[in-house]
Enzyme design. Structure first.
Site, PDB file in Angstrom:
ATOM      1  N   ASP A 174       0.789  -1.233   0.000  1.00 51.51           N
ATOM      2  CA  ASP A 174       0.000   0.000   0.000  1.00 51.51           C
ATOM      3  C   ASP A 174       0.822   1.285   0.000  1.00 51.51           C
ATOM      4  O   ASP A 174       0.391   2.302   0.537  1.00 51.51           O
ATOM      5  CB  ASP A 174      -0.895  -0.005   1.238  1.00 51.51           C
ATOM      6  CG  ASP A 174      -0.097  -0.266   2.509  1.00 51.51           C
ATOM      7  OD1 ASP A 174       1.115  -0.039   2.501  1.00 51.51           O
ATOM      8  OD2 ASP A 174      -0.701  -0.714   3.518  1.00 51.51           O
TER       9      ASP A 174
ATOM     10  N   GLU B  64      -1.958   5.204   2.727  1.00 55.26           N
ATOM     11  CA  GLU B  64      -1.947   3.763   2.416  1.00 55.26           C
ATOM     12  C   GLU B  64      -3.338   3.191   2.126  1.00 55.26           C
ATOM     13  O   GLU B  64      -3.481   2.310   1.280  1.00 55.26           O
ATOM     14  CB  GLU B  64      -1.291   2.983   3.554  1.00 55.26           C
ATOM     15  CG  GLU B  64       0.216   3.162   3.663  1.00 55.26           C
ATOM     16  CD  GLU B  64       0.639   4.366   4.497  1.00 55.26           C
ATOM     17  OE1 GLU B  64      -0.237   5.212   4.814  1.00 55.26           O
ATOM     18  OE2 GLU B  64       1.833   4.477   4.835  1.00 55.26           O
TER      19      GLU B  64
ATOM     20  N   ARG C  10       2.784   9.209   9.482  1.00 53.60           N
ATOM     21  CA  ARG C  10       2.519  10.606   9.159  1.00 53.60           C
ATOM     22  C   ARG C  10       1.422  11.179  10.033  1.00 53.60           C
ATOM     23  O   ARG C  10       1.521  12.295  10.535  1.00 53.60           O
ATOM     24  CB  ARG C  10       1.978  10.701   7.723  1.00 53.60           C
ATOM     25  CG  ARG C  10       2.983  10.951   6.672  1.00 53.60           C
ATOM     26  CD  ARG C  10       2.312  10.725   5.306  1.00 53.60           C
ATOM     27  NE  ARG C  10       3.215   9.989   4.449  1.00 53.60           N
ATOM     28  CZ  ARG C  10       4.115  10.565   3.669  1.00 53.60           C
ATOM     29  NH1 ARG C  10       4.215  11.856   3.607  1.00 53.60           N
ATOM     30  NH2 ARG C  10       4.918   9.830   2.938  1.00 53.60           N
TER      31      ARG C  10
ATOM     32  N   HIS D   1       6.493   6.087  13.317  1.00 54.39           N
ATOM     33  CA  HIS D   1       6.823   6.987  12.198  1.00 54.39           C
ATOM     34  C   HIS D   1       5.619   7.457  11.406  1.00 54.39           C
ATOM     35  O   HIS D   1       5.769   8.190  10.430  1.00 54.39           O
ATOM     36  CB  HIS D   1       7.798   6.301  11.245  1.00 54.39           C
ATOM     37  CG  HIS D   1       7.172   5.160  10.482  1.00 54.39           C
ATOM     38  ND1 HIS D   1       6.570   5.320   9.268  1.00 54.39           N
ATOM     39  CD2 HIS D   1       7.036   3.853  10.789  1.00 54.39           C
ATOM     40  CE1 HIS D   1       6.111   4.151   8.850  1.00 54.39           C
ATOM     41  NE2 HIS D   1       6.376   3.250   9.747  1.00 54.39           N
TER      42      HIS D   1
ATOM     43  N   GLU E 257      -0.363  -9.131  -0.733  1.00 50.64           N
ATOM     44  CA  GLU E 257      -0.935  -8.515   0.482  1.00 50.64           C
ATOM     45  C   GLU E 257      -2.141  -7.644   0.119  1.00 50.64           C
ATOM     46  O   GLU E 257      -2.237  -6.476   0.482  1.00 50.64           O
ATOM     47  CB  GLU E 257       0.104  -7.724   1.275  1.00 50.64           C
ATOM     48  CG  GLU E 257      -0.353  -7.468   2.713  1.00 50.64           C
ATOM     49  CD  GLU E 257       0.700  -6.741   3.544  1.00 50.64           C
ATOM     50  OE1 GLU E 257       1.573  -7.426   4.091  1.00 50.64           O
ATOM     51  OE2 GLU E 257       0.618  -5.515   3.657  1.00 50.64           O
TER      52      GLU E 257
ATOM     53  N   HIS F  64      13.265   6.214  12.864  1.00 53.35           N
ATOM     54  CA  HIS F  64      13.028   6.356  11.424  1.00 53.35           C
ATOM     55  C   HIS F  64      13.809   7.548  10.873  1.00 53.35           C
ATOM     56  O   HIS F  64      14.132   8.474  11.612  1.00 53.35           O
ATOM     57  CB  HIS F  64      11.522   6.588  11.216  1.00 53.35           C
ATOM     58  CG  HIS F  64      11.029   6.256   9.852  1.00 53.35           C
ATOM     59  ND1 HIS F  64      10.929   7.189   8.863  1.00 53.35           N
ATOM     60  CD2 HIS F  64      10.601   5.085   9.312  1.00 53.35           C
ATOM     61  CE1 HIS F  64      10.460   6.615   7.766  1.00 53.35           C
ATOM     62  NE2 HIS F  64      10.255   5.336   8.010  1.00 53.35           N
TER      63      HIS F  64
HETATM   64  N1  UDP Z   1      12.424  -2.639  10.180  1.00 49.91           N
HETATM   65  C1  UDP Z   1      13.796  -2.781  10.056  1.00 49.91           C
HETATM   66  N2  UDP Z   1      14.618  -2.022  10.848  1.00 49.91           N
HETATM   67  C2  UDP Z   1      14.142  -1.123  11.751  1.00 49.91           C
HETATM   68  C3  UDP Z   1      12.728  -0.989  11.874  1.00 49.91           C
HETATM   69  C4  UDP Z   1      11.896  -1.756  11.064  1.00 49.91           C
HETATM   70  O1  UDP Z   1      14.274  -3.571   9.250  1.00 49.91           O
HETATM   71  O2  UDP Z   1      14.943  -0.473  12.416  1.00 49.91           O
HETATM   72  C5  UDP Z   1      11.536  -3.434   9.305  1.00 49.91           C
HETATM   73  C6  UDP Z   1      10.502  -4.233  10.046  1.00 49.91           C
HETATM   74  O3  UDP Z   1      10.983  -5.506  10.384  1.00 49.91           O
HETATM   75  C7  UDP Z   1       9.352  -4.301   9.042  1.00 49.91           C
HETATM   76  C8  UDP Z   1       9.491  -3.041   8.257  1.00 49.91           C
HETATM   77  O4  UDP Z   1      10.811  -2.546   8.495  1.00 49.91           O
HETATM   78  O5  UDP Z   1       9.536  -5.386   8.163  1.00 49.91           O
HETATM   79  C9  UDP Z   1       8.461  -2.047   8.727  1.00 49.91           C
HETATM   80  O6  UDP Z   1       8.708  -0.880   8.116  1.00 49.91           O
HETATM   81  P1  UDP Z   1       7.990   0.467   8.520  1.00 49.91           P
HETATM   82  O7  UDP Z   1       7.631   0.441   9.955  1.00 49.91           O
HETATM   83  O8  UDP Z   1       8.880   1.547   8.019  1.00 49.91           O
HETATM   84  O9  UDP Z   1       6.730   0.498   7.570  1.00 49.91           O
HETATM   85  P2  UDP Z   1       5.210   0.044   7.657  1.00 49.91           P
HETATM   86  O10 UDP Z   1       5.174  -1.430   7.857  1.00 49.91           O
HETATM   87  O11 UDP Z   1       4.538   0.827   8.713  1.00 49.91           O
HETATM   88  O12 UDP Z   1       4.672   0.422   6.312  1.00 49.91           O
END
Ligand code: UDP
Length: 381
Positions: free
Chosen positions: A96, A132, A207, A205, A118, A238
């Site tokens: 997304d 998203e 928004r 993180h 997904e 982040h």
């Molecule tokens: N992740 C990582 N290192 C970090 C924090 C998160 O590799 O320091 C990975 C986590 O395992 C997951 C993904 O990043 O697979 C999540 O990313 P994020 O939180 O940025 O995005 P969202 O899932 O909210 O779109």
């Protein structure tokens, strides 16, 4: 031979698409081509390294302070020549993000069948999460293949009128990813530092949480650590400068709270697995924590991942001081409440999602049971 082009650009997409790249590359019937957009630049590289995936194309769309307009238009412009050159039989996108939306739109304009990995997650609130919820709904409109991670996600699509013959329940590829990254013999300085304490892993993180909500969440976390000498917290912050400033201001300078650089995905998964609890507003982290059975408070008001809530590993804690404090205190001080969450079952599948997706795209691999759509008799993973 069929050509399958996978396009992704952010860290969470990469974590969930790299195992699929590897599965598809193991199939002789397909030519697998990988294009990254570079929406996340430095966050993407460690994931590609961890899964030994080398992109064939990099659209390099990352700009300092880039807006959603920039990402959308650059992906559209730069993906077009790649589509014209590769002429894929299927274009696969994930989840997304703005990359997901723009790449699917490019595929639609070029009349390439789009496969959405997904698919079917929904909050039905276009503002939360932003953007998203829009992205994934828009991608559903143009997709030929909808790979839903759970039966509930598939139901969302069927309720919206998607043809059942195009919907496949596969499990979530994040479970496949964890099979590669999680290691029994894992060591890390953060775990050495936290030895003998209850470790809280933080990610935040979103928004829509920037500003007031994030400051309140961080204040509560600091107070919770302050009051309990056996608790330590680690927060891989982040890259977003606004998030960094808020984290530094509210959580900096505490001897039992560590603000660190984003972790390599292997480190992150293994540290999560050894954490006492997770506090997050992330999407993917909710699934990973559910899969690893680590009690998790989700700092959001709504989630598109109700399966983890139903299974018991996740609880919605909201984004304001009062609710986050109540949930956090309960989890840290009530062993029965904690124990109930720590015992929950994994709702996101059996780690075979990539095989199922590849079976649909290439034809059945070993058994005739896989690759069936919701329009046929289907066994859930
Ligand atoms: N992740 C990582 N290192 C970090 C924090 C998160 O590799 O320091 C990975 C986590 O395992 C997951 C993904 O990043 O697979 C999540 O990313 P994020 O939180 O940025 O995005 P969202 O899932 O909210 O779109």
């Amino acid at each position: 031979m069929k050509t399958i082009l996978l396009v992704f650009g952010t860290r969470p997409e990469a974590v969930k698409m790299c195992p699929l790249v590897r599965e598809l590359k193991s199939r002789e019937q397909v030519d697998t081509v990988v294009c990254v957009t570079g929406q996340h630049d430095e966050l993407l590289a460690p994931v590609l390294r961890a899964f030994s995936v080398t992109p064939d194309y990099d659209l390099g769309v990352m700009r300092p302070e880039q807006s959603l307009f920039d990402v959308t238009t650059l992906v559209l412009q730069r993906l077009r020549p790649v589509l014209e050159k590769v002429r894929p039989d299927v274009l696969l996108v994930h989840g997304d993000t703005t990359t997901t939306f723009a790449a699917a739109l490019a595929g639609y304009y070029e009349r390439v069948p789009v496969g959405h990995v997904e698919a079917g997650l929904r909050t039905y609130d276009a503002q939360r999460p932003f953007p998203e919820e829009f992205d994934r709904r828009a991608v559903s409109i143009v997709s030929r293949y909808h790979f839903a991670p759970t039966r509930q996600a598939a139901q969302n699509l069927l309720r919206e009128g998607v043809d059942p013959a195009r919907v496949f329940v596969t499990g979530n590829t994040v479970v496949d990813a964890l099979r590669t990254t999680v290691r029994e013999d894992f060591r890390h300085p953060v775990l050495d530092w936290a030895a003998g304490s209850r470790l809280v892993l933080i990610t935040a993180h979103r928004r829509e949480n920037l500003g007031g909500p994030m400051r309140e969440m961080f204040r509560v976390i600091r107070q919770a650590v302050d009051r309990r000498p056996d608790v330590k917290a680690v927060y891989p912050v982040h890259m977003n400068p606004a998030v960094r400033a808020a984290a530094e201001e509210a959580l900096g300078g505490h001897e039992r709270i560590r603000l660190i650089e984003p972790l390599d995905v292997v480190d992150f998964h293994n540290i999560m697995r050894r954490s006492y609890l997770v506090l997050t507003d992330s999407g993917g982290v909710q699934e990973e924590a559910s899969s690893l059975g680590v009690p998790t408070l989700v700092m959001r008001d709504v989630t598109e991942r109700p399966e983890g809530i139903a299974a018991g590993t996740l609880r919605l804690a909201g984004t304001r001081e009062q609710t986050v404090r109540r949930e956090l205190d309960r989890l840290l001080d009530d062993p029965a409440a904690y124990g109930a969450m720590a015992r929950a079952e994994d709702p996101y599948g059996d780690g075979q999602a990539c095989r199922r997706i590849a079976d649909v795209l290439c034809g059945p691999h070993e058994s005739g049971e896989e690759g069936r759509s919701c329009g046929e008799h289907h066994r859930d993973p």
